[in-house]
Design an enzyme around this catalytic site. Structure first.
Site, PDB file in Angstrom:
ATOM      1  N   LYS A  40     -66.912  30.715  -3.618  1.00 19.66           N
ATOM      2  CA  LYS A  40     -66.117  30.492  -5.017  1.00 19.66           C
ATOM      3  C   LYS A  40     -65.865  31.893  -4.956  1.00 19.66           C
ATOM      4  O   LYS A  40     -65.186  32.570  -5.553  1.00 19.66           O
ATOM      5  CB  LYS A  40     -66.935  29.725  -5.656  1.00 19.66           C
ATOM      6  CG  LYS A  40     -65.562  28.399  -5.584  1.00 19.66           C
ATOM      7  CD  LYS A  40     -65.803  27.556  -6.994  1.00 19.66           C
ATOM      8  CE  LYS A  40     -65.027  25.901  -6.836  1.00 19.66           C
ATOM      9  NZ  LYS A  40     -64.536  25.285  -7.482  1.00 19.66           N
TER      10      LYS A  40
ATOM     11  N   GLU B 139     -61.212  18.421 -22.644  1.00 17.25           N
ATOM     12  CA  GLU B 139     -59.637  18.917 -22.089  1.00 17.25           C
ATOM     13  C   GLU B 139     -58.470  18.164 -21.619  1.00 17.25           C
ATOM     14  O   GLU B 139     -59.462  16.586 -20.958  1.00 17.25           O
ATOM     15  CB  GLU B 139     -60.162  19.991 -20.648  1.00 17.25           C
ATOM     16  CG  GLU B 139     -59.065  20.663 -19.913  1.00 17.25           C
ATOM     17  CD  GLU B 139     -57.981  20.972 -20.724  1.00 17.25           C
ATOM     18  OE1 GLU B 139     -58.371  22.559 -21.829  1.00 17.25           O
ATOM     19  OE2 GLU B 139     -57.291  21.483 -21.191  1.00 17.25           O
ATOM     20  N   PHE B 140     -57.735  18.254 -22.094  1.00 19.95           N
ATOM     21  CA  PHE B 140     -57.054  17.480 -22.159  1.00 19.95           C
ATOM     22  C   PHE B 140     -55.901  17.636 -20.373  1.00 19.95           C
ATOM     23  O   PHE B 140     -54.407  16.617 -20.020  1.00 19.95           O
ATOM     24  CB  PHE B 140     -55.556  16.315 -22.831  1.00 19.95           C
ATOM     25  CG  PHE B 140     -57.215  16.671 -23.792  1.00 19.95           C
ATOM     26  CD1 PHE B 140     -57.667  14.652 -24.079  1.00 19.95           C
ATOM     27  CD2 PHE B 140     -57.157  16.761 -25.127  1.00 19.95           C
ATOM     28  CE1 PHE B 140     -57.926  14.378 -24.532  1.00 19.95           C
ATOM     29  CE2 PHE B 140     -58.116  16.679 -25.654  1.00 19.95           C
ATOM     30  CZ  PHE B 140     -58.438  15.455 -25.564  1.00 19.95           C
ATOM     31  N   LEU B 141     -55.806  18.513 -19.837  1.00 12.74           N
ATOM     32  CA  LEU B 141     -54.752  19.264 -19.309  1.00 12.74           C
ATOM     33  C   LEU B 141     -54.806  18.357 -17.390  1.00 12.74           C
ATOM     34  O   LEU B 141     -55.881  17.599 -17.403  1.00 12.74           O
ATOM     35  CB  LEU B 141     -55.432  20.374 -18.392  1.00 12.74           C
ATOM     36  CG  LEU B 141     -57.013  20.699 -17.496  1.00 12.74           C
ATOM     37  CD1 LEU B 141     -56.405  20.536 -16.414  1.00 12.74           C
ATOM     38  CD2 LEU B 141     -57.439  22.085 -18.103  1.00 12.74           C
TER      39      LEU B 141
ATOM     40  N   GLU C 218     -53.618  18.163 -12.982  1.00  9.67           N
ATOM     41  CA  GLU C 218     -53.712  19.360 -12.696  1.00  9.67           C
ATOM     42  C   GLU C 218     -52.309  19.461 -11.757  1.00  9.67           C
ATOM     43  O   GLU C 218     -51.489  17.950 -12.136  1.00  9.67           O
ATOM     44  CB  GLU C 218     -54.326  18.502 -11.268  1.00  9.67           C
ATOM     45  CG  GLU C 218     -56.375  18.493 -11.401  1.00  9.67           C
ATOM     46  CD  GLU C 218     -57.339  18.463  -9.674  1.00  9.67           C
ATOM     47  OE1 GLU C 218     -56.685  18.138  -9.424  1.00  9.67           O
ATOM     48  OE2 GLU C 218     -58.387  17.873 -10.705  1.00  9.67           O
TER      49      GLU C 218
ATOM     50  N   ALA D 248     -44.793   2.806 -11.607  1.00  8.01           N
ATOM     51  CA  ALA D 248     -45.248   2.212  -9.911  1.00  8.01           C
ATOM     52  C   ALA D 248     -45.499   2.805  -8.974  1.00  8.01           C
ATOM     53  O   ALA D 248     -45.033   3.653  -8.464  1.00  8.01           O
ATOM     54  CB  ALA D 248     -45.087   0.875 -10.225  1.00  8.01           C
TER      55      ALA D 248
ATOM     56  N   CYS E 212     -60.636  12.075 -11.999  1.00  8.79           N
ATOM     57  CA  CYS E 212     -61.225  12.045 -13.864  1.00  8.79           C
ATOM     58  C   CYS E 212     -60.823  10.801 -13.853  1.00  8.79           C
ATOM     59  O   CYS E 212     -61.492   9.300 -14.169  1.00  8.79           O
ATOM     60  CB  CYS E 212     -60.345  12.727 -14.335  1.00  8.79           C
ATOM     61  SG  CYS E 212     -60.672  14.451 -14.296  1.00  8.79           S
TER      62      CYS E 212
END
Ligand code: NAD
Ligand code: UGA
Length: 454
Positions: free
Chosen positions: A45, A156-158, A160, A257, A265
């Site tokens: 990475k 963190e609330f992001l 993807e 739905a 997550c």
């Protein structure tokens, strides 16, 4: 020595863990003028990042990282952060253990790397951790004599796929700390982005994160159960969800739905909250149902296919979409993986397609599942196709000749993404989730008042 960058008000900031959250955090902080040292233990990475490559798929991220490359340093050694950064964000993964608890071994590895003589610093936890983790880490730091290291929870609330937008336009910024001065230092970093700020105690900040994810997952399982009842009583969940969502107390979001939630997550965080409650003596009944509904939701498709095809043994099924949602290459806990396992176990031949995951899909799917790059090739000769991920590319199924290339034009739209009438006009036997089967060839010519409502 901890230094402030030459430009007033900018800091040297560390980010430990160069995954989805870490890279978005690093890019955003660099775009705000800070000097960022981003560390990962994954050599491949870091080498990619050093050569200008971005190891995850996230809209706008390569451009932002490139634009601010002069303020970004990539490192394999956390010592670089502890030597120079005043604030270090921890963004390592915290996967679920078989017990349902969160695996904090990577967080512990980071804490273990803090040298005894580290200059004063703030450790800001962005990884999602069980309530009580911050208090435990603080006790550990004191025991180690690391009084100069203070701890802040900054969940963190992001999402993807929309991560940069979510971080740059936050619904809220939550900072939990024992000492408000530490909370303030972290909050000041994010202040230029706006959004309501909530400073609170550590445990409440940790709980806000878990409760928010669990509530969103509950909304999804709820609407999926409504969808299942709709199938029995002849109502259309697309219409129902729209009608419900217009009530501002309910809200329109997260009422789609489908095949259930996946990703790195919701599954692990819902399980972790349930487990956390259990460990402290409380049985969180509602979350047990949320998890069970989600598991069954994926499997319902298998019975729907079997009911229509007679048997799955020998059937060829195209699985369309391998990532857990569109606009990401993340396949963690993707419903596609469960579906591929189940269908293969029933004797079906599975062909998978994803416009972004590509060849990497073969590594996560069961052996024997063919992965193809071309949508037409995926559906050609198939007895059924299942849309697992709402990639816009699957609008291409409506193009001329696609349904005719199938052995049987049975299309299960697991994300209710296509207009059923358009699908029927394109020659499919279209099956949605919680939607009546009004998309027959005869109905295809009738303009339904709600068609295209979503
Ligand atoms: P990820 O797996 O994409 O990235 C984590 C990175 O941390 C990996 O590159 C890994 O190599 C690295 N790492 C592991 N141990 C390390 C160590 N000791 N030192 C340095 N690097 C190390 O994970 P992610 O999706 O970015 O999630 C990170 C955390 O943020 C998790 O706790 C997750 O629950 C939470 N979160 C994720 C999202 C999301 O949408 N992905 C959103 C909000 C919160
Ligand atoms: C989710 C949360 O939305 C973020 O706020 C949170 O920060 C993040 O988890 C996290 O903690 O990691 P993410 O998993 O990236 O973000 O993606 P979502 O858009 O929430 O979708 C999760 C899953 O729910 C996907 O499989 C999606 O297909 C499914 N979903 C979502 C539905 O089935 N119906 C919906 O109405 C919405």
């Amino acid at each position: 020595m901890k230094i402030q960058s030459a430009q007033m008000g900018t800091e040297v900031v560390g980010v430990i863990g160069a995954g989805y959250v870490g890279l978005v955090t690093a890019a955003t902080l660099a775009s705000l003028g800070h000097e960022v040292i981003c560390v990962d233990v994954d050599r491949e990475k870091i080498e990619k990042l050093r050569s200008g490559d971005v190891p995850v798929v996230e809209l706008g991220l390569p451009e932002l990282l490139h634009q601010h490359r002069d303020r970004l340093t990539w490192s394999l050694d956390a010592a670089d952060v502890f030597e120079r950064a005043r604030i270090a964000f921890v963004t390592v993964d915290t996967p679920g253990l078989p017990s349902g608890d969160a695996d904090l071994s990577r967080v512990e590895a980071v804490i273990g790397r803090i040298p005894d003589d580290v200059p004063p610093m703030i450790l800001a936890m962005k990884s999602t951790v069980p309530v009580g983790t911050g208090a435990r880490i603080q006790r550990h730091l004191r025991r180690q004599g690391l009084d100069q290291v203070t701890y802040v929870s900054n969940p963190e609330f992001l999402r993807e796929g929309t991560a940069l937008r979510d971080v740059r336009h936050p619904d809220r910024v939550v900072v939990g700390a024992d000492d408000l001065r530490d909370a303030d230092e972290v909050a000041r970093l994010w202040a230029p982005l706006g959004g309501p700020l909530r400073c609170c105690d550590l445990a409440s900040a940790e709980m806000i994160k878990l409760a928010a994810n669990a509530f969103l997952a509950t909304k999804i399982s709820f609407v999926n159960e409504i969808a299942n009842v709709c199938e029995h009583v002849g109502a259309d969940v697309a219409v129902v969800a729209e009608g419900m969502g217009l009530d501002h107390r309910i809200g329109a979001d997260f009422l789609e739905a489908g095949l259930g939630y996946g990703g790195s997550c919701f599954p692990k965080d819902v399980a972790a909250l349930k487990q956390l409650a259990g460990n402290s003596g409380y049985h969180f009944q509602l979350l047990s149902a949320v998890i069970e509904v989600n598991e069954l939701q994926k499997r319902r498709v298998v019975s729907a296919l079997a009911a229509r095809l007679g048997t799955l043994a020998g059937a060829r099924v195209a699985l369309l979409g391998v990532s857990f949602k569109p606009w990401t290459d993340d396949t963690r806990e993707s419903p596609a993986l469960v579906l591929a396992e189940r269908l293969t176990a029933e004797g079906a031949t599975v062909v998978a397609h994803d416009p972004v995951v590509g060849a990497a899909a073969a590594k996560v799917l069961p052996a024997g599942v063919a992965v193809v790059r071309d949508l037409a090739e995926a559906v050609s000769g198939a007895d059924a196709a299942v849309i697992v991920t709402a990639w816009p590319e699957y609008g291409g199924l409506l193009e001329q000749g696609m349904s005719r290339a199938m052995a049987r034009p049975l299309l299960v739209d697991g994300r209710n993404m296509l207009d059923p009438y358009a699908a029927a006009r394109a020659g499919y036997e279209w099956v949605g989730i919680g939607r009546p089967e009004y998309a027959t060839a005869a109905a295809a010519h009738i303009a339904h008042p709600m068609a295209g409502a979503r």
